[in-house]
Design a protein around this motif. Structure first.
Motif, PDB file in Angstrom:
ATOM      1  N   LEU A 140       0.877  -1.247   0.052  1.00 29.76           N
ATOM      2  CA  LEU A 140       0.230  -0.202  -0.439  1.00 29.76           C
ATOM      3  C   LEU A 140       0.470   1.589   0.204  1.00 29.76           C
ATOM      4  CD1 LEU A 140      -2.325  -0.850   2.747  1.00 29.76           C
ATOM      5  CD2 LEU A 140      -3.037  -0.822   0.063  1.00 29.76           C
ATOM      6  N   GLY A 141       0.431   2.232  -1.200  1.00 31.59           N
ATOM      7  CA  GLY A 141       1.439   3.459  -1.037  1.00 31.59           C
ATOM      8  C   GLY A 141       2.820   3.457  -1.730  1.00 31.59           C
ATOM      9  N   THR A 142       3.340   2.060  -1.875  1.00 32.23           N
ATOM     10  CA  THR A 142       5.131   1.816  -1.349  1.00 32.23           C
ATOM     11  C   THR A 142       5.514   1.662  -3.471  1.00 32.23           C
ATOM     12  OG1 THR A 142       4.871  -0.681  -0.757  1.00 32.23           O
ATOM     13  CG2 THR A 142       5.169   1.149   0.537  1.00 32.23           C
ATOM     14  N   ASP A 143       6.179   2.059  -3.533  1.00 31.56           N
ATOM     15  CA  ASP A 143       7.280   1.766  -4.698  1.00 31.56           C
ATOM     16  C   ASP A 143       8.188   1.704  -5.005  1.00 31.56           C
ATOM     17  OD1 ASP A 143       6.974   0.642  -7.269  1.00 31.56           O
ATOM     18  OD2 ASP A 143       6.100   2.906  -8.133  1.00 31.56           O
ATOM     19  N   PRO A 144       9.476   1.076  -5.585  1.00 29.46           N
ATOM     20  CA  PRO A 144       8.277  -0.689  -5.839  1.00 29.46           C
ATOM     21  C   PRO A 144       7.848  -1.485  -4.180  1.00 29.46           C
ATOM     22  CG  PRO A 144      11.182  -1.035  -5.267  1.00 29.46           C
ATOM     23  CD  PRO A 144      10.863   0.349  -5.069  1.00 29.46           C
ATOM     24  N   PRO A 145       6.874  -1.955  -4.426  1.00 27.69           N
ATOM     25  CA  PRO A 145       6.237  -3.022  -3.457  1.00 27.69           C
ATOM     26  C   PRO A 145       7.147  -3.948  -2.907  1.00 27.69           C
ATOM     27  CG  PRO A 145       6.389  -4.194  -5.976  1.00 27.69           C
ATOM     28  CD  PRO A 145       6.624  -2.481  -5.781  1.00 27.69           C
ATOM     29  N   VAL A 146       7.247  -4.184  -1.683  1.00 23.59           N
ATOM     30  CA  VAL A 146       8.292  -4.779  -0.481  1.00 23.59           C
ATOM     31  C   VAL A 146       7.835  -5.878   0.649  1.00 23.59           C
ATOM     32  CG1 VAL A 146       9.521  -4.728   1.625  1.00 23.59           C
ATOM     33  CG2 VAL A 146       9.158  -2.627   0.220  1.00 23.59           C
ATOM     34  N   ALA A 147       8.560  -7.196   0.315  1.00 26.37           N
ATOM     35  CA  ALA A 147       8.242  -8.546   0.700  1.00 26.37           C
ATOM     36  C   ALA A 147       9.705  -8.546   1.262  1.00 26.37           C
ATOM     37  CB  ALA A 147       7.720  -9.288  -0.202  1.00 26.37           C
ATOM     38  N   VAL A 148       8.658  -9.538   2.832  1.00 26.32           N
ATOM     39  CA  VAL A 148      10.317  -9.502   3.848  1.00 26.32           C
ATOM     40  C   VAL A 148       9.638 -11.115   3.836  1.00 26.32           C
ATOM     41  CG1 VAL A 148      11.617  -9.181   6.179  1.00 26.32           C
ATOM     42  CG2 VAL A 148       9.981  -7.596   4.649  1.00 26.32           C
ATOM     43  N   LEU A 149      10.206 -12.150   3.859  1.00 21.89           N
ATOM     44  CA  LEU A 149      10.521 -13.570   4.311  1.00 21.89           C
ATOM     45  C   LEU A 149      11.522 -13.971   5.349  1.00 21.89           C
ATOM     46  CD1 LEU A 149       9.481 -16.105   4.086  1.00 21.89           C
ATOM     47  CD2 LEU A 149      11.371 -17.069   1.835  1.00 21.89           C
ATOM     48  N   ASP A 150      10.777 -14.018   6.914  1.00 17.99           N
ATOM     49  CA  ASP A 150      11.725 -14.397   7.823  1.00 17.99           C
ATOM     50  C   ASP A 150      12.184 -13.273   8.153  1.00 17.99           C
ATOM     51  OD1 ASP A 150      10.154 -16.879   8.663  1.00 17.99           O
ATOM     52  OD2 ASP A 150      11.072 -18.038   7.691  1.00 17.99           O
ATOM     53  N   GLY A 151      12.395 -12.701   8.021  1.00 13.77           N
ATOM     54  CA  GLY A 151      13.313 -10.988   8.091  1.00 13.77           C
ATOM     55  C   GLY A 151      14.221 -10.930   6.702  1.00 13.77           C
ATOM     56  N   ARG A 152      14.471 -11.051   5.743  1.00 15.02           N
ATOM     57  CA  ARG A 152      15.058 -11.356   5.462  1.00 15.02           C
ATOM     58  C   ARG A 152      13.985 -10.692   3.833  1.00 15.02           C
ATOM     59  NH1 ARG A 152      15.222 -14.094   0.008  1.00 15.02           N
ATOM     60  NH2 ARG A 152      14.011 -15.824   1.385  1.00 15.02           N
ATOM     61  N   GLU A 153      14.939  -9.171   3.041  1.00 18.51           N
ATOM     62  CA  GLU A 153      14.054  -8.712   2.269  1.00 18.51           C
ATOM     63  C   GLU A 153      14.626  -9.066   1.249  1.00 18.51           C
ATOM     64  OE1 GLU A 153      13.578  -4.542   0.033  1.00 18.51           O
ATOM     65  OE2 GLU A 153      14.420  -4.686   2.114  1.00 18.51           O
ATOM     66  N   VAL A 154      13.199  -9.794  -0.047  1.00 19.41           N
ATOM     67  CA  VAL A 154      12.924 -10.486  -1.115  1.00 19.41           C
ATOM     68  C   VAL A 154      12.586  -9.601  -1.909  1.00 19.41           C
ATOM     69  CG1 VAL A 154      12.020 -12.006  -2.395  1.00 19.41           C
ATOM     70  CG2 VAL A 154      12.202 -12.358   0.148  1.00 19.41           C
ATOM     71  N   PRO A 155      13.626  -9.192  -3.207  1.00 20.59           N
ATOM     72  CA  PRO A 155      13.498  -8.553  -3.900  1.00 20.59           C
ATOM     73  C   PRO A 155      12.227  -8.675  -4.963  1.00 20.59           C
ATOM     74  CG  PRO A 155      15.594  -8.753  -4.111  1.00 20.59           C
ATOM     75  CD  PRO A 155      14.859  -9.936  -3.275  1.00 20.59           C
ATOM     76  N   LEU A 156      10.918  -7.738  -5.271  1.00 19.92           N
ATOM     77  CA  LEU A 156      10.367  -8.584  -6.242  1.00 19.92           C
ATOM     78  C   LEU A 156      10.472  -7.217  -7.544  1.00 19.92           C
ATOM     79  CD1 LEU A 156       7.162  -8.818  -3.370  1.00 19.92           C
ATOM     80  CD2 LEU A 156       8.373 -10.292  -5.019  1.00 19.92           C
ATOM     81  N   THR A 157       9.975  -8.155  -8.466  1.00 15.42           N
ATOM     82  CA  THR A 157       8.821  -7.343  -9.826  1.00 15.42           C
ATOM     83  C   THR A 157       7.646  -6.605  -9.493  1.00 15.42           C
ATOM     84  OG1 THR A 157       7.999  -8.845 -10.887  1.00 15.42           O
ATOM     85  CG2 THR A 157      10.647  -8.352 -11.547  1.00 15.42           C
ATOM     86  N   LEU A 158       7.244  -5.785 -10.857  1.00 14.36           N
ATOM     87  CA  LEU A 158       5.564  -5.717  -9.823  1.00 14.36           C
ATOM     88  C   LEU A 158       5.006  -7.059 -10.821  1.00 14.36           C
ATOM     89  CD1 LEU A 158       3.537  -3.939  -9.710  1.00 14.36           C
ATOM     90  CD2 LEU A 158       3.699  -2.925 -12.308  1.00 14.36           C
ATOM     91  N   ARG A 159       5.266  -7.091 -11.715  1.00 15.04           N
ATOM     92  CA  ARG A 159       3.988  -8.276 -11.222  1.00 15.04           C
ATOM     93  C   ARG A 159       4.563 -10.388 -10.531  1.00 15.04           C
ATOM     94  NH1 ARG A 159       0.647  -8.862 -14.656  1.00 15.04           N
ATOM     95  NH2 ARG A 159       1.646  -8.029 -17.132  1.00 15.04           N
ATOM     96  N   HIS A 160       5.434  -9.448  -9.887  1.00 13.36           N
ATOM     97  CA  HIS A 160       5.365 -11.024  -8.925  1.00 13.36           C
ATOM     98  C   HIS A 160       4.319 -10.435  -7.682  1.00 13.36           C
ATOM     99  CE1 HIS A 160       9.736 -12.497  -9.906  1.00 13.36           C
ATOM    100  NE2 HIS A 160       8.376 -13.223 -10.769  1.00 13.36           N
TER     101      HIS A 160
END
Length: 477
Positions: free
Chosen positions: A283-303
């Motif tokens: 929400l309101g972030t660009d690029p979108p952010v995903a964190v898996l067990d404390g580790r940030e995972v780079p995401l494309t918009l499609r993902h």
């Protein structure tokens, strides 16, 4: 420096700090030679086992030609400053031996004071020490440049590469050449490590196969994970100091020593393993952010769109109950691309996304998330569903994946914005209205701004801000 007075020409900061360390170690500036630690036969045994032994031909080819021309000698030390190799110009080597600059001597700062080899080890960086920058007066007729070499396996500094010579042989290219040679040595060690890893995998995969589906992994002698089943089960490195270890998901692993490396077995347990935690901030972030067990995972918009579709499946409409199961490639294609969606494209993207998240988190047939999901847009949904409009407004930070045109995202984006807006207006909630007005969805909303101006007291600083924004919004409209 020794008298404690200041001089007009202060030494470089790296030299001054090295002098301080050397003096604190009680190094005598009138020392004649560096201490000899190993005899010739001992040096021969030590360097046969040293990692840089394999890089020696390349270092000779890179440095000795220059050294002969420029009357420099090539020196290679271990990680504590013992000289293991000293090669190059014969006459310079004879002069070097007279000041203890020979194989088997120790040149750490605490043994020989400020010098390029010892100081490069101390600061873990390329260093030049010229003439009187040496703390010990014996070495004032010398100049040297050294660069540390790191083990690509552990990241630990394993030694230094150095060019040294009489003062008059100083050349500006020395520093760059030494630094480049150290990086070439690291590259050669990296290639050798990759070959060793592949050999270990080839010879020991049978142990992993013999687990017959039980989770496990092959580890290098230093604990690097070479192959794990299932993929994504473990971090890149494990502690191999004990034969038992606790994994990130809470399970216990058993370590078995192999002739080379380790086999890690993870016995099946009856109790369910802890789910990985996947946090999505869309929400309101660009690029979108995903964190898996404390580790940030780079995401494309499609993902991010794929994860949104999977997260929403099971959430139902706002305020509704959940559904079970996952989504097929065909269903995802429809949600992301509409009627012209291609399942093959979805499968390819899901394959890439699984490589990012791991097979444990993203299951197939059908596609579904196997994780404790913490998504900001789902949190807003839950708050709205329970009637907590204030909480929904506080958690709503802006449009969901604002650049996305995927139907499933677009619909949810519009629904969330409309529901939060409707809620704060209906309840005349000042805090909720103010928070909504700070988002991209509400910053130009005339009705929201009018309600804020009506509800806020004139002495509230937000009143002036809302009034000014309302005037601009009315002019724009």
């Amino acid at each position: 420096m020794l008298s404690g007075t200041r001089t007009a020409d202060a030494p470089r900061s790296v030299i001054s700090a090295s002098w301080q360390r050397s003096l604190a170690a009680n190094v005598n500036p009138d020392l004649h030679t560096a201490p000899t630690v190993f005899q010739a036969d001992e040096v021969a045994d030590i360097r046969e086992q040293h990692l840089l032994h394999s890089a020696l031909p390349m270092l000779r080819e890179t440095l000795l030609g220059f050294g002969e021309e420029a009357r420099q000698i090539m020196i290679i030390c271990d990680d504590v400053g013992h000289i293991l190799w000293c090669e190059g110009s014969k006459d310079v080597r004879l002069d070097a031996e007279n000041v203890g600059l020979g194989e088997g001597t120790r040149w750490s700062e605490d043994a020989a004071g400020t010098n390029a080899m010892g100081t490069a080890l101390a600061v873990n960086s390329t260093v030049t020490v010229h003439s009187a920058e040496h703390l010990v007066r014996t070495y004032h007729g010398w100049t040297c440049a050294a660069s540390p070499v790191r083990d690509p396996d552990t990241g630990r500094t394993i030694g230094v590469v150095d060019l040294s010579g009489p003062l008059e042989t100083m050349h500006p290219a020395m520093v760059a050449l030494v630094a480049a040679s150290a990086r070439l040595a690291e590259s050669q060690l990296q290639v050798r490590l990759a070959q060793q890893d592949e050999s270990l995998r080839a010879r020991n995969m049978r142990h992993l196969i013999a687990l017959r589906g039980e989770p496990g992994a092959l580890l290098s002698p230093t604990g690097r994970v070479l192959v794990a089943e299932p993929h994504g089960l473990l971090p890149s490195r494990m502690d191999v100091t004990s034969d038992r270890m606790t994994l990130p998901d809470g399970r216990e692993g058993v370590l078995e020593r192999l002739p080379e490396g380790y086999l890690l077995r993870i016995p099946r347990e009856h109790r369910p393993a802890r789910l990985p935690v996947l946090t999505l901030s869309f929400l309101g972030t660009d690029p979108p952010v995903a964190v898996l067990d404390g580790r940030e995972v780079p995401l494309t918009l499609r993902h991010a769109e794929l994860l949104t579709a999977l997260a929403l499946h099971g959430a139902g409409s706002i305020g509704a109950g959940s559904t079970s199961g996952g989504l097929t490639a065909e269903q995802l294609a429809l949600r992301l691309y509409g009627e012209r969606g291609n399942p093959t494209t979805v499968r390819a993207e899901m394959h890439r996304l699984r490589a990012q998240l791991g097979n444990v988190v993203l299951n197939t047939r059908p596609y579904r998330l196997h994780a404790e999901l913490r998504a900001d847009f789902l949190a807003v949904r839950r708050a709205l569903g329970s009637g907590d409009v204030r909480q929904a407004a506080l958690q709503y930070r802006g449009a969901l994946l604002a650049r996305s045109e995927a139907p499933v995202v677009r619909d949810e984006r519009d629904d969330l914005a409309a529901a939060v807006r409707r809620g704060v207006l209906a309840r005349h909630d000042v805090e909720g209205l103010w928070r909504f007005a700070q988002t991209d969805s509400g910053e130009h909303d005339v009705e929201v701004l009018e309600e804020l101006v009506r509800l806020l007291p004139g002495n509230d600083v937000r009143y002036a801000l809302a009034s000014g924004r309302l005037k601009r919004a009315l002019l724009d409209s």
